[in-house]
Design a protein around this motif. Structure first.
Motif, mmCIF file in Angstrom:
data_model
loop_
_atom_site.group_PDB
_atom_site.id
_atom_site.type_symbol
_atom_site.label_atom_id
_atom_site.label_comp_id
_atom_site.label_asym_id
_atom_site.label_seq_id
_atom_site.Cartn_x
_atom_site.Cartn_y
_atom_site.Cartn_z
ATOM 1 N N ALA A 30 -13.516 1.169 -4.781
ATOM 2 C CA ALA A 30 -12.389 0.144 -4.020
ATOM 3 C C ALA A 30 -12.319 -0.146 -2.736
ATOM 4 O O ALA A 30 -12.534 0.958 -2.304
ATOM 5 N N ARG A 31 -11.847 -1.354 -2.533
ATOM 6 C CA ARG A 31 -11.993 -0.866 -1.369
ATOM 7 C C ARG A 31 -11.118 -0.945 -0.824
ATOM 8 O O ARG A 31 -10.411 -0.727 0.894
ATOM 9 N N ARG A 32 -10.122 -0.922 -1.648
ATOM 10 C CA ARG A 32 -8.036 -0.944 -0.767
ATOM 11 C C ARG A 32 -8.150 0.325 -1.783
ATOM 12 O O ARG A 32 -8.002 0.589 -2.949
ATOM 13 N N PRO A 33 -6.655 1.046 -1.312
ATOM 14 C CA PRO A 33 -6.160 1.903 -1.938
ATOM 15 C C PRO A 33 -5.097 1.777 -2.970
ATOM 16 O O PRO A 33 -5.339 0.308 -2.786
ATOM 17 N N PRO A 34 -5.132 2.148 -4.172
ATOM 18 C CA PRO A 34 -4.253 1.758 -5.539
ATOM 19 C C PRO A 34 -2.993 1.394 -4.478
ATOM 20 O O PRO A 34 -1.975 2.105 -3.232
ATOM 21 N N PHE A 35 -2.092 0.228 -4.873
ATOM 22 C CA PHE A 35 -0.607 -0.313 -4.377
ATOM 23 C C PHE A 35 0.183 1.271 -4.459
ATOM 24 O O PHE A 35 1.305 0.752 -3.123
ATOM 25 N N ARG A 36 0.171 1.192 -5.499
ATOM 26 C CA ARG A 36 1.280 2.568 -6.441
ATOM 27 C C ARG A 36 0.745 3.948 -4.663
ATOM 28 O O ARG A 36 2.045 4.417 -3.889
ATOM 29 N N GLU A 37 -0.053 4.379 -4.283
ATOM 30 C CA GLU A 37 -0.059 5.010 -3.131
ATOM 31 C C GLU A 37 -0.250 5.054 -2.075
ATOM 32 O O GLU A 37 0.293 5.207 -0.962
ATOM 33 N N VAL A 38 -0.381 3.488 -1.504
ATOM 34 C CA VAL A 38 0.485 2.667 -0.770
ATOM 35 C C VAL A 38 1.795 2.443 -0.234
ATOM 36 O O VAL A 38 2.272 2.740 0.967
ATOM 37 N N ILE A 39 2.637 1.845 -1.175
ATOM 38 C CA ILE A 39 3.999 2.355 -1.098
ATOM 39 C C ILE A 39 4.258 3.857 -0.760
ATOM 40 O O ILE A 39 5.171 3.613 -0.041
ATOM 41 N N ALA A 40 4.072 4.688 -1.522
ATOM 42 C CA ALA A 40 4.352 6.088 -1.702
ATOM 43 C C ALA A 40 3.805 6.685 0.668
ATOM 44 O O ALA A 40 4.887 7.760 1.069
ATOM 45 N N LEU A 41 3.025 5.962 0.875
ATOM 46 C CA LEU A 41 1.983 6.608 2.243
ATOM 47 C C LEU A 41 3.469 6.181 2.510
ATOM 48 O O LEU A 41 3.683 6.400 4.349
ATOM 49 N N VAL A 42 3.682 4.532 2.477
ATOM 50 C CA VAL A 42 4.502 4.011 3.487
ATOM 51 C C VAL A 42 5.373 4.354 3.800
ATOM 52 O O VAL A 42 6.240 4.497 4.936
ATOM 53 N N THR A 43 6.167 5.121 2.736
ATOM 54 C CA THR A 43 8.162 5.673 2.663
ATOM 55 C C THR A 43 7.520 6.923 2.971
ATOM 56 O O THR A 43 8.915 6.831 3.501
ATOM 57 N N GLY A 44 6.662 7.851 2.700
ATOM 58 C CA GLY A 44 6.868 8.723 3.253
ATOM 59 C C GLY A 44 6.326 8.870 5.170
ATOM 60 O O GLY A 44 6.812 9.401 5.533
ATOM 61 N N GLY A 45 5.666 7.814 5.521
ATOM 62 C CA GLY A 45 5.649 7.378 7.031
ATOM 63 C C GLY A 45 7.146 7.422 7.564
ATOM 64 O O GLY A 45 7.435 8.256 8.576
ATOM 65 N N PHE A 46 7.682 6.441 7.042
ATOM 66 C CA PHE A 46 9.103 6.014 7.438
ATOM 67 C C PHE A 46 10.070 6.953 7.507
ATOM 68 O O PHE A 46 10.833 7.472 8.311
ATOM 69 N N ALA A 47 9.967 7.865 6.174
ATOM 70 C CA ALA A 47 11.002 9.074 6.257
ATOM 71 C C ALA A 47 10.687 10.414 7.264
ATOM 72 O O ALA A 47 11.397 10.125 8.260
ATOM 73 N N ALA A 48 9.436 10.317 7.535
ATOM 74 C CA ALA A 48 8.975 11.397 8.741
ATOM 75 C C ALA A 48 9.413 10.570 9.812
ATOM 76 O O ALA A 48 9.347 11.901 10.895
ATOM 77 N N ARG A 49 8.816 9.318 10.333
ATOM 78 C CA ARG A 49 9.142 9.079 11.428
ATOM 79 C C ARG A 49 10.971 9.572 11.418
ATOM 80 O O ARG A 49 12.271 9.669 12.611
ATOM 81 N N ALA A 50 11.864 8.691 10.481
ATOM 82 C CA ALA A 50 13.421 9.129 10.475
ATOM 83 C C ALA A 50 13.770 10.339 10.806
ATOM 84 O O ALA A 50 14.886 11.177 11.837
ATOM 85 N N ARG A 51 13.118 11.437 10.528
ATOM 86 C CA ARG A 51 13.687 13.295 10.949
ATOM 87 C C ARG A 51 13.040 13.434 12.210
ATOM 88 O O ARG A 51 12.598 13.829 12.911
ATOM 89 N N TYR A 52 11.378 12.707 12.247
ATOM 90 C CA TYR A 52 10.794 13.080 13.426
ATOM 91 C C TYR A 52 11.873 12.698 15.202
ATOM 92 O O TYR A 52 11.654 13.005 16.192
ATOM 93 N N ALA A 53 12.609 11.138 14.348
ATOM 94 C CA ALA A 53 13.304 10.622 15.508
ATOM 95 C C ALA A 53 14.624 11.288 16.117
ATOM 96 O O ALA A 53 15.271 10.793 17.193
ATOM 97 N N ARG A 54 15.087 12.409 15.243
ATOM 98 C CA ARG A 54 16.589 13.203 15.359
ATOM 99 C C ARG A 54 16.234 14.126 16.240
ATOM 100 O O ARG A 54 15.548 15.002 15.762
ATOM 101 N N PRO A 55 17.137 14.300 17.948
ATOM 102 C CA PRO A 55 16.732 15.220 18.723
ATOM 103 C C PRO A 55 17.210 16.933 18.072
ATOM 104 O O PRO A 55 18.351 16.854 17.350
ATOM 105 N N PRO A 56 16.535 17.067 18.184
ATOM 106 C CA PRO A 56 16.546 18.921 17.053
ATOM 107 C C PRO A 56 17.901 19.548 18.393
ATOM 108 O O PRO A 56 18.700 20.223 17.938
ATOM 109 N N ALA A 57 17.601 19.672 19.556
ATOM 110 C CA ALA A 57 18.932 19.936 19.933
ATOM 111 C C ALA A 57 20.347 19.261 20.377
ATOM 112 O O ALA A 57 21.538 19.387 20.909
ATOM 113 N N THR A 58 20.367 18.047 19.849
ATOM 114 C CA THR A 58 21.678 17.502 19.199
ATOM 115 C C THR A 58 22.693 17.476 18.304
ATOM 116 O O THR A 58 21.597 17.163 17.518
ATOM 117 N N PRO A 59 24.090 17.579 18.246
ATOM 118 C CA PRO A 59 24.320 17.562 17.345
ATOM 119 C C PRO A 59 24.551 16.442 16.352
ATOM 120 O O PRO A 59 24.188 14.809 16.868
#
Length: 303
Positions: free
Chosen positions: A42-71
């Motif tokens: 295949a020249r492209r990854p499976p659509f299901r894996e793409v959705i899972a990867l992109v969703t996980g990426g945005f979830a990781a961005r949401a976690r990393y955007a959280r300032p650790p020292a700020t309530p």
């Protein structure tokens, strides 16, 4: 270029959904997993894996955007003040064009608004606080003095409804609470927040304005704009709910509540202007915000 190389290149391009720090630590592992789950021809990854990867990426961005020292509540107040400021100043500042000449209805007001938004973005609470107080008092002059102007020092738009004044007082109160809280300074936010007023002002320059006792951008009166804006708000608050589930606290829910409060107050003051569709729409936005608070509470209980 071989099929395998094309597949690997596209898998690596999907990793851009993740923050750089996450890619540096686990990027190769993710690429290997995605390659193993894909057909070698295949020249492209499976659509299901793409959705899972992109969703996980945005979830990781949401976690990393959280300032650790700020309530979470302090972060929510800053995000809420920023959301209210950028959306309010976007629509409250009149920009017009005649040929190549640009006219600003309140140039001092616009300059102060830009400085205030920049201060909130950078986390400079004390410089932003007096500017927010001036803005709140200036827009409240009709209630404070019984007239629409202060005379020689008038430089901002007067408002008559509580819902129109509330955004400025929310910004001031949020900054006042943040100013007296103990702990570290607030984190700097993305400059992308300034795109909200910048794009709106650019649209005002491109599209002619109507004058209905005051300048009204023509595009805001069209059904297309109203549907677009409604869709953006629904998607935005749905994203708030999703981010709240991911990061397991109420910072985005608090920001969303601060953003909605002025509009709900204005609707309450002018009920006779609206019909069932409007109430259903704002009910949906309120429900999404309430669901975000419920999700944050349940997440804290599980933790």
């Amino acid at each position: 270029m071989s099929t395998e190389n094309v597949l690997e290149r596209r898998c690596r391009s999907l990793l851009r959904a993740y923050p750089r720090a996450y890619r540096d630590s686990r990027g190769e592992e993710l690429v290997s997993t995605l390659m193993e789950a894909s057909d070698p021809e295949a020249r492209r990854p499976p659509f299901r894996e793409v959705i899972a990867l992109v969703t996980g990426g945005f979830a990781a961005r949401a976690r990393y955007a959280r300032p650790p020292a700020t309530p979470w509540w302090a972060d929510g107040l800053q995000l809420g003040a920023l959301a209210v400021a950028t959306t309010t100043f976007a629509t409250d500042i009149g920009v017009a064009r005649e040929g190549w000449r640009i006219f600003l209805a309140e140039p001092v007001w616009m300059l102060g608004a830009i400085v205030l938004m920049v201060a909130i973005i950078r986390g400079w609470v004390w410089p932003a606080l007096p500017l927010a107080l001036i803005a709140a008092l200036e827009t409240s002059r009709s209630l404070l003095t019984g007239s629409l102007g202060y005379g020689a020092i008038e430089f901002g738009p007067p408002h008559l409804f509580i819902g129109q004044l509330l955004p400025y007082w929310i910004i001031f109160m949020a900054l006042a609470i943040l100013a007296v809280r103990p702990g570290n300074r607030l984190p700097a936010r993305s400059w992308a927040w300034l795109l909200i007023p910048a794009l709106f002002w650019a649209a005002e320059l491109i599209v002619p304005a109507y004058t209905l006792g005051y300048v009204v951008p023509a595009f805001t009166l069209t059904l297309t704009w109203q549907i677009f804006l409604a869709g953006v708000k629904v998607l935005g608050l749905a994203a708030v709910l999703w981010a709240t589930v991911v990061i397991r606290d109420g910072r985005w829910a608090l920001a969303a509540a601060l953003y909605l409060l002025p509009s709900l107050t204005f609707i309450g003051e002018t009920l006779d202007r609206y019909g069932t569709r409007t109430f259903a729409y704002w009910g949906l936005l309120s429900l999404l915000t309430l669901a975000s608070f419920v999700a944050a509470r349940r997440s804290r209980q599980r933790v």
